[in-house]
Design a protein around this motif. Structure first.
Motif, PDB file in Angstrom:
ATOM      1  N   SER A  13     -13.684   7.171   1.895  1.00  8.80           N
ATOM      2  CA  SER A  13     -12.248   6.980   1.712  1.00  8.80           C
ATOM      3  C   SER A  13     -11.492   8.016   2.527  1.00  8.80           C
ATOM      4  CB  SER A  13     -11.864   7.119   0.240  1.00  8.80           C
ATOM      5  OG  SER A  13     -12.437   6.100  -0.521  1.00  8.80           O
ATOM      6  N   VAL A  14     -10.286   7.642   2.919  1.00 11.39           N
ATOM      7  CA  VAL A  14      -9.415   8.556   3.647  1.00 11.39           C
ATOM      8  C   VAL A  14      -7.980   8.314   3.186  1.00 11.39           C
ATOM      9  CG1 VAL A  14      -9.141   7.009   5.632  1.00 11.39           C
ATOM     10  CG2 VAL A  14      -8.824   9.450   5.940  1.00 11.39           C
ATOM     11  N   GLU A  15      -7.225   9.401   3.034  1.00 10.54           N
ATOM     12  CA  GLU A  15      -5.821   9.315   2.628  1.00 10.54           C
ATOM     13  C   GLU A  15      -4.961   9.144   3.875  1.00 10.54           C
ATOM     14  OE1 GLU A  15      -4.883   9.263  -0.591  1.00 10.54           O
ATOM     15  OE2 GLU A  15      -7.003   9.440  -1.117  1.00 10.54           O
ATOM     16  N   LEU A  16      -4.012   8.205   3.818  1.00 10.67           N
ATOM     17  CA  LEU A  16      -3.133   7.918   4.944  1.00 10.67           C
ATOM     18  C   LEU A  16      -1.681   7.975   4.498  1.00 10.67           C
ATOM     19  CD1 LEU A  16      -5.008   4.722   6.165  1.00 10.67           C
ATOM     20  CD2 LEU A  16      -5.307   7.033   7.048  1.00 10.67           C
ATOM     21  N   THR A  17      -0.797   8.355   5.401  1.00 12.95           N
ATOM     22  CA  THR A  17       0.642   8.284   5.134  1.00 12.95           C
ATOM     23  C   THR A  17       1.329   7.740   6.373  1.00 12.95           C
ATOM     24  OG1 THR A  17       1.013  10.565   5.867  1.00 12.95           O
ATOM     25  CG2 THR A  17       0.691  10.217   3.502  1.00 12.95           C
ATOM     26  N   GLY A  18       2.427   7.029   6.167  1.00 10.86           N
ATOM     27  CA  GLY A  18       3.181   6.473   7.272  1.00 10.86           C
ATOM     28  C   GLY A  18       4.507   5.930   6.796  1.00 10.86           C
ATOM     29  N   HIS A  19       5.316   5.475   7.754  1.00 15.60           N
ATOM     30  CA  HIS A  19       6.647   4.966   7.434  1.00 15.60           C
ATOM     31  C   HIS A  19       6.698   3.444   7.360  1.00 15.60           C
ATOM     32  CE1 HIS A  19       8.633   8.844   7.482  1.00 15.60           C
ATOM     33  NE2 HIS A  19       7.909   9.151   8.539  1.00 15.60           N
ATOM     34  N   SER A  20       5.577   2.770   7.642  1.00 18.53           N
ATOM     35  CA  SER A  20       5.564   1.303   7.569  1.00 18.53           C
ATOM     36  C   SER A  20       4.140   0.831   7.287  1.00 18.53           C
ATOM     37  CB  SER A  20       6.054   0.679   8.882  1.00 18.53           C
ATOM     38  OG  SER A  20       5.112   0.907   9.919  1.00 18.53           O
ATOM     39  N   LEU A  21       4.039  -0.411   6.836  1.00 17.69           N
ATOM     40  CA  LEU A  21       2.714  -0.990   6.612  1.00 17.69           C
ATOM     41  C   LEU A  21       1.941  -1.091   7.914  1.00 17.69           C
ATOM     42  CD1 LEU A  21       3.560  -3.788   4.031  1.00 17.69           C
ATOM     43  CD2 LEU A  21       2.384  -1.629   3.614  1.00 17.69           C
ATOM     44  N   ALA A  22       2.638  -1.399   9.003  1.00 18.80           N
ATOM     45  CA  ALA A  22       1.979  -1.500  10.307  1.00 18.80           C
ATOM     46  C   ALA A  22       1.379  -0.148  10.714  1.00 18.80           C
ATOM     47  CB  ALA A  22       2.960  -1.994  11.360  1.00 18.80           C
ATOM     48  N   GLU A  23       2.101   0.926  10.444  1.00 18.20           N
ATOM     49  CA  GLU A  23       1.597   2.262  10.773  1.00 18.20           C
ATOM     50  C   GLU A  23       0.361   2.598   9.929  1.00 18.20           C
ATOM     51  OE1 GLU A  23       3.242   6.863  10.857  1.00 18.20           O
ATOM     52  OE2 GLU A  23       4.675   5.219  10.677  1.00 18.20           O
ATOM     53  N   ILE A  24       0.402   2.268   8.650  1.00 15.04           N
ATOM     54  CA  ILE A  24      -0.756   2.494   7.774  1.00 15.04           C
ATOM     55  C   ILE A  24      -1.942   1.670   8.265  1.00 15.04           C
ATOM     56  CG2 ILE A  24      -1.670   2.121   5.432  1.00 15.04           C
ATOM     57  CD1 ILE A  24       0.238   4.445   5.422  1.00 15.04           C
ATOM     58  N   ARG A  25      -1.706   0.413   8.599  1.00 18.03           N
ATOM     59  CA  ARG A  25      -2.769  -0.474   9.082  1.00 18.03           C
ATOM     60  C   ARG A  25      -3.407   0.089  10.359  1.00 18.03           C
ATOM     61  NH1 ARG A  25       0.116  -4.891  10.142  1.00 18.03           N
ATOM     62  NH2 ARG A  25       0.316  -5.301   7.931  1.00 18.03           N
ATOM     63  N   PRO A  42      -4.757   0.139  -0.825  1.00 14.71           N
ATOM     64  CA  PRO A  42      -3.541  -0.059  -1.602  1.00 14.71           C
ATOM     65  C   PRO A  42      -2.471   0.971  -1.195  1.00 14.71           C
ATOM     66  CG  PRO A  42      -5.288   0.837  -2.985  1.00 14.71           C
ATOM     67  CD  PRO A  42      -5.885   0.535  -1.647  1.00 14.71           C
ATOM     68  N   VAL A  43      -1.246   0.479  -1.047  1.00 12.77           N
ATOM     69  CA  VAL A  43      -0.136   1.304  -0.570  1.00 12.77           C
ATOM     70  C   VAL A  43       0.834   1.562  -1.719  1.00 12.77           C
ATOM     71  CG1 VAL A  43       1.791   1.386   1.058  1.00 12.77           C
ATOM     72  CG2 VAL A  43      -0.364   0.350   1.749  1.00 12.77           C
ATOM     73  N   LYS A  44       1.369   2.784  -1.761  1.00  9.74           N
ATOM     74  CA  LYS A  44       2.402   3.112  -2.750  1.00  9.74           C
ATOM     75  C   LYS A  44       3.467   3.954  -2.053  1.00  9.74           C
ATOM     76  CE  LYS A  44      -0.188   7.087  -4.382  1.00  9.74           C
ATOM     77  NZ  LYS A  44      -0.895   7.704  -5.461  1.00  9.74           N
ATOM     78  N   MET A  45       4.647   3.932  -2.603  1.00  6.79           N
ATOM     79  CA  MET A  45       5.737   4.744  -2.062  1.00  6.79           C
ATOM     80  C   MET A  45       5.609   6.163  -2.589  1.00  6.79           C
ATOM     81  SD  MET A  45       8.989   2.220  -1.886  1.00  6.79           S
ATOM     82  CE  MET A  45       9.750   3.347  -0.739  1.00  6.79           C
ATOM     83  N   ILE A  46       5.925   7.129  -1.734  1.00  6.61           N
ATOM     84  CA  ILE A  46       5.903   8.533  -2.135  1.00  6.61           C
ATOM     85  C   ILE A  46       7.263   8.857  -2.756  1.00  6.61           C
ATOM     86  CG2 ILE A  46       5.735  10.907  -1.330  1.00  6.61           C
ATOM     87  CD1 ILE A  46       3.905   9.898   0.923  1.00  6.61           C
ATOM     88  N   GLU A  51       8.338   7.756   3.024  1.00  8.90           N
ATOM     89  CA  GLU A  51       6.971   7.508   3.474  1.00  8.90           C
ATOM     90  C   GLU A  51       6.173   6.692   2.459  1.00  8.90           C
ATOM     91  OE1 GLU A  51       5.095  10.663   6.370  1.00  8.90           O
ATOM     92  OE2 GLU A  51       5.583  11.570   4.429  1.00  8.90           O
ATOM     93  N   LEU A  52       5.138   6.062   2.989  1.00  5.65           N
ATOM     94  CA  LEU A  52       4.163   5.327   2.189  1.00  5.65           C
ATOM     95  C   LEU A  52       2.852   6.101   2.202  1.00  5.65           C
ATOM     96  CD1 LEU A  52       4.786   1.785   3.712  1.00  5.65           C
ATOM     97  CD2 LEU A  52       5.658   2.642   1.532  1.00  5.65           C
ATOM     98  N   ALA A  53       2.085   5.972   1.138  1.00  5.15           N
ATOM     99  CA  ALA A  53       0.761   6.591   1.065  1.00  5.15           C
ATOM    100  C   ALA A  53      -0.255   5.509   0.735  1.00  5.15           C
ATOM    101  CB  ALA A  53       0.734   7.675  -0.006  1.00  5.15           C
ATOM    102  N   ALA A  54      -1.440   5.664   1.283  1.00  8.71           N
ATOM    103  CA  ALA A  54      -2.512   4.709   1.017  1.00  8.71           C
ATOM    104  C   ALA A  54      -3.843   5.446   0.992  1.00  8.71           C
ATOM    105  CB  ALA A  54      -2.546   3.623   2.085  1.00  8.71           C
ATOM    106  N   THR A  55      -4.756   4.924   0.199  1.00  9.49           N
ATOM    107  CA  THR A  55      -6.135   5.395   0.218  1.00  9.49           C
ATOM    108  C   THR A  55      -6.966   4.271   0.809  1.00  9.49           C
ATOM    109  OG1 THR A  55      -5.793   6.748  -1.753  1.00  9.49           O
ATOM    110  CG2 THR A  55      -8.077   6.237  -1.153  1.00  9.49           C
ATOM    111  N   ALA A  56      -7.415   4.465   2.038  1.00  4.21           N
ATOM    112  CA  ALA A  56      -8.230   3.453   2.718  1.00  4.21           C
ATOM    113  C   ALA A  56      -9.687   3.655   2.321  1.00  4.21           C
ATOM    114  CB  ALA A  56      -8.073   3.558   4.228  1.00  4.21           C
ATOM    115  N   THR A  57     -10.332   2.582   1.888  1.00  6.57           N
ATOM    116  CA  THR A  57     -11.735   2.636   1.486  1.00  6.57           C
ATOM    117  C   THR A  57     -12.554   1.780   2.439  1.00  6.57           C
ATOM    118  OG1 THR A  57     -11.092   2.939  -0.820  1.00  6.57           O
ATOM    119  CG2 THR A  57     -13.366   2.239  -0.399  1.00  6.57           C
ATOM    120  N   PHE A  58     -13.631   2.359   2.946  1.00  3.77           N
ATOM    121  CA  PHE A  58     -14.516   1.695   3.897  1.00  3.77           C
ATOM    122  C   PHE A  58     -15.907   1.591   3.289  1.00  3.77           C
ATOM    123  CE2 PHE A  58     -11.469   4.443   6.042  1.00  3.77           C
ATOM    124  CZ  PHE A  58     -10.817   3.552   6.877  1.00  3.77           C
TER     125      PHE A  58
END
Length: 91
Positions: A13-25, A42-46, A51-58
């Motif tokens: 897993s890795v924590e991600l942050t960005g200003h749009s879903l496209a940036e997170i993707r 899964p994305v949530k608002m900070i 900003e948006l935050a997501a935990t990407a799981t691979f």
């Protein structure tokens, strides 16, 4: 005769942050390790931020190999710790 296809079980897993879903993707795509596939982010608002935050799981998807046995119990016994049976064929 049973033939089973097995693969290693591993996730990261890795924590991600960005200003749009496209940036997170795009960040998730760039962070995907070799042999792994993105299975969730899964994305949530900070709170208090735009900003948006997501935990990407691979999960690992490479390293497939076949095992053979005369019956299902013997086949299951051949699946090593840390591996998963992903396909089963009976001949």
């Amino acid at each position: 005769m049973y033939i089973g296809t097995i693969r290693p079980v591993e996730s990261r897993s890795v924590e991600l942050t960005g200003h749009s879903l496209a940036e997170i993707r795009e960040q998730a795509r760039a962070a995907t390790p070799e042999g792994f596939h993105l299975v969730g982010a899964p994305v949530k608002m900070i709170k208090g931020s735009t900003e948006l935050a997501a935990t990407a799981t691979f999960e690992r998807r490479d390293g497939l190999r076949d095992v053979e046995a005369d019956d299902r119990a013997a086949l299951d016994a051949q699946v090593p710790e840390g591996w998963r049976l992903v396909n089963l064929r009976k001949l």
